[in-house]
Motif scaffolding. Structure first.
Motif, PDB file in Angstrom:
ATOM      1  N   ALA A 190      37.697 -21.113  74.470  1.00 20.71           N
ATOM      2  CA  ALA A 190      38.394 -22.055  73.589  1.00 20.71           C
ATOM      3  C   ALA A 190      39.330 -21.365  72.592  1.00 20.71           C
ATOM      4  CB  ALA A 190      37.379 -22.908  72.842  1.00 20.71           C
ATOM      5  N   THR A 191      39.671 -20.102  72.852  1.00 26.23           N
ATOM      6  CA  THR A 191      40.553 -19.372  71.937  1.00 26.23           C
ATOM      7  C   THR A 191      41.967 -19.308  72.503  1.00 26.23           C
ATOM      8  OG1 THR A 191      40.121 -17.218  72.953  1.00 26.23           O
ATOM      9  CG2 THR A 191      38.645 -17.900  71.166  1.00 26.23           C
ATOM     10  N   THR A 192      42.890 -18.869  71.669  1.00 26.42           N
ATOM     11  CA  THR A 192      44.241 -18.535  72.115  1.00 26.42           C
ATOM     12  C   THR A 192      44.285 -17.020  72.238  1.00 26.42           C
ATOM     13  OG1 THR A 192      45.231 -20.444  71.005  1.00 26.42           O
ATOM     14  CG2 THR A 192      46.695 -18.591  71.509  1.00 26.42           C
ATOM     15  N   ILE A 193      44.692 -16.549  73.404  1.00 25.43           N
ATOM     16  CA  ILE A 193      44.755 -15.107  73.661  1.00 25.43           C
ATOM     17  C   ILE A 193      46.197 -14.732  73.974  1.00 25.43           C
ATOM     18  CG2 ILE A 193      43.930 -13.217  75.118  1.00 25.43           C
ATOM     19  CD1 ILE A 193      41.537 -15.220  75.823  1.00 25.43           C
ATOM     20  N   ARG A 194      46.716 -13.787  73.215  1.00 25.16           N
ATOM     21  CA  ARG A 194      48.077 -13.292  73.457  1.00 25.16           C
ATOM     22  C   ARG A 194      48.016 -11.799  73.678  1.00 25.16           C
ATOM     23  NH1 ARG A 194      49.644 -16.591  68.691  1.00 25.16           N
ATOM     24  NH2 ARG A 194      50.768 -18.399  69.445  1.00 25.16           N
ATOM     25  N   TRP A 195      48.795 -11.316  74.652  1.00 22.52           N
ATOM     26  CA  TRP A 195      48.973  -9.876  74.866  1.00 22.52           C
ATOM     27  C   TRP A 195      50.443  -9.566  74.646  1.00 22.52           C
ATOM     28  CZ3 TRP A 195      45.994  -5.653  75.644  1.00 22.52           C
ATOM     29  CH2 TRP A 195      44.630  -5.863  75.863  1.00 22.52           C
ATOM     30  N   PHE A 196      50.691  -8.590  73.798  1.00 23.41           N
ATOM     31  CA  PHE A 196      52.057  -8.164  73.488  1.00 23.41           C
ATOM     32  C   PHE A 196      52.283  -6.747  74.003  1.00 23.41           C
ATOM     33  CE2 PHE A 196      50.943 -11.202  70.206  1.00 23.41           C
ATOM     34  CZ  PHE A 196      52.111 -11.922  69.994  1.00 23.41           C
ATOM     35  N   LYS A 197      53.489  -6.478  74.469  1.00 25.20           N
ATOM     36  CA  LYS A 197      53.929  -5.097  74.665  1.00 25.20           C
ATOM     37  C   LYS A 197      55.016  -4.916  73.620  1.00 25.20           C
ATOM     38  CE  LYS A 197      55.684  -1.486  77.475  1.00 25.20           C
ATOM     39  NZ  LYS A 197      56.810  -1.131  78.274  1.00 25.20           N
ATOM     40  N   GLY A 198      54.745  -4.065  72.660  1.00 25.60           N
ATOM     41  CA  GLY A 198      55.661  -3.979  71.521  1.00 25.60           C
ATOM     42  C   GLY A 198      55.636  -5.308  70.790  1.00 25.60           C
ATOM     43  N   THR A 199      56.798  -5.925  70.635  1.00 25.39           N
ATOM     44  CA  THR A 199      56.873  -7.214  69.933  1.00 25.39           C
ATOM     45  C   THR A 199      57.009  -8.388  70.894  1.00 25.39           C
ATOM     46  OG1 THR A 199      59.268  -6.962  69.710  1.00 25.39           O
ATOM     47  CG2 THR A 199      57.911  -6.177  67.872  1.00 25.39           C
ATOM     48  N   GLU A 200      57.082  -8.112  72.208  1.00 27.08           N
ATOM     49  CA  GLU A 200      57.237  -9.178  73.191  1.00 27.08           C
ATOM     50  C   GLU A 200      55.890  -9.686  73.686  1.00 27.08           C
ATOM     51  OE1 GLU A 200      61.254  -8.572  75.683  1.00 27.08           O
ATOM     52  OE2 GLU A 200      59.641  -7.152  76.168  1.00 27.08           O
ATOM     53  N   CYS A 201      55.718 -11.001  73.642  1.00 30.48           N
ATOM     54  CA  CYS A 201      54.507 -11.601  74.194  1.00 30.48           C
ATOM     55  C   CYS A 201      54.663 -11.641  75.711  1.00 30.48           C
ATOM     56  CB  CYS A 201      54.294 -13.008  73.635  1.00 30.48           C
ATOM     57  SG  CYS A 201      52.768 -13.768  74.236  1.00 30.48           S
ATOM     58  N   ILE A 202      53.800 -10.900  76.421  1.00 34.20           N
ATOM     59  CA  ILE A 202      53.913 -10.841  77.874  1.00 34.20           C
ATOM     60  C   ILE A 202      52.909 -11.753  78.571  1.00 34.20           C
ATOM     61  CG2 ILE A 202      54.881  -8.518  77.872  1.00 34.20           C
ATOM     62  CD1 ILE A 202      52.044  -7.563  78.825  1.00 34.20           C
ATOM     63  N   TYR A 203      51.872 -12.193  77.828  1.00 38.18           N
ATOM     64  CA  TYR A 203      50.850 -13.057  78.421  1.00 38.18           C
ATOM     65  C   TYR A 203      50.271 -13.952  77.341  1.00 38.18           C
ATOM     66  CZ  TYR A 203      46.876 -14.496  81.271  1.00 38.18           C
ATOM     67  OH  TYR A 203      45.968 -15.236  81.982  1.00 38.18           O
ATOM     68  N   LEU A 204      50.177 -15.247  77.645  1.00 34.49           N
ATOM     69  CA  LEU A 204      49.602 -16.214  76.704  1.00 34.49           C
ATOM     70  C   LEU A 204      48.600 -17.089  77.442  1.00 34.49           C
ATOM     71  CD1 LEU A 204      49.478 -17.922  74.049  1.00 34.49           C
ATOM     72  CD2 LEU A 204      51.449 -19.176  74.934  1.00 34.49           C
ATOM     73  N   TYR A 205      47.390 -17.161  76.893  1.00 32.98           N
ATOM     74  CA  TYR A 205      46.352 -18.058  77.394  1.00 32.98           C
ATOM     75  C   TYR A 205      46.019 -19.011  76.261  1.00 32.98           C
ATOM     76  CZ  TYR A 205      41.641 -19.665  78.648  1.00 32.98           C
ATOM     77  OH  TYR A 205      40.535 -20.431  78.918  1.00 32.98           O
ATOM     78  N   LYS A 206      46.226 -20.318  76.501  1.00 28.07           N
ATOM     79  CA  LYS A 206      45.954 -21.316  75.460  1.00 28.07           C
ATOM     80  C   LYS A 206      45.541 -22.614  76.138  1.00 28.07           C
ATOM     81  CE  LYS A 206      47.924 -23.360  71.318  1.00 28.07           C
ATOM     82  NZ  LYS A 206      49.064 -23.403  70.414  1.00 28.07           N
ATOM     83  N   ASN A 207      44.411 -23.154  75.711  1.00 21.70           N
ATOM     84  CA  ASN A 207      43.884 -24.402  76.279  1.00 21.70           C
ATOM     85  C   ASN A 207      43.792 -24.339  77.803  1.00 21.70           C
ATOM     86  OD1 ASN A 207      43.780 -25.565  73.673  1.00 21.70           O
ATOM     87  ND2 ASN A 207      45.930 -26.149  73.827  1.00 21.70           N
TER      88      ASN A 207
END
Length: 131
Positions: free
Chosen positions: A40-57
């Motif tokens: 039930a969380t929001t998970i973001r993976w960044f490389k540098g300042t770019e979000c490369i992966y987002l998991y939400k809902n």
């Protein structure tokens, strides 16, 4: 109410860096501590300042250049494993990555470096020229 908020607190743990050979699959480790479900969380993976992966809902968004190459181990989310799996490692993938997990008002981040094994056991032929 404050008691349940404290109970839900977590930290992120990771390694300083991982190594891979070009073409390999590599996992960038990141875990919730204590083991808490990340479903039930929001998970973001960044490389540098770019979000490369987002998991939400339960929905996933991948940045172009990473589409089809990055994923979470979804069956491990229940145990707090939010590690990012990266397929077909490329030279351009080297660098620092940041895992960010948001639950309610709490936001935690952990960094992990990804580097090439510097050609050790590489499948890529190397040629040296004498000058």
């Amino acid at each position: 109410m404050a008691e349940s908020r404290v109970h839900n607190q977590f930290k992120l743990t990771s390694k300083n860096y991982v190594e891979a050979d070009v073409g390999e699959e590599v996992t960038l480790p990141c875990h919730l501590s204590p083991d808490t479900s990340a479903v039930a969380t929001t998970i973001r993976w960044f490389k540098g300042t770019e979000c490369i992966y987002l998991y939400k809902n339960g929905q996933v968004t991948e940045r172009s250049g990473y589409k089809g190459r990055v994923s979470l181990i979804t069956q491990e989310l229940e145990r707090g494993n939010v590690s990012l799996r990266l397929r077909d490692f490329r030279w351009s993938d080297t660098g620092f990555y940041i895992c960010q997990v948001i639950h309610g008002e709490q936001k935690e981040e952990a960094a992990v470096g990804l580097r090439d094994r510097e050609g050790k056991c590489s499948r890529t032929p190397v040629m040296f020229l004498n000058t």
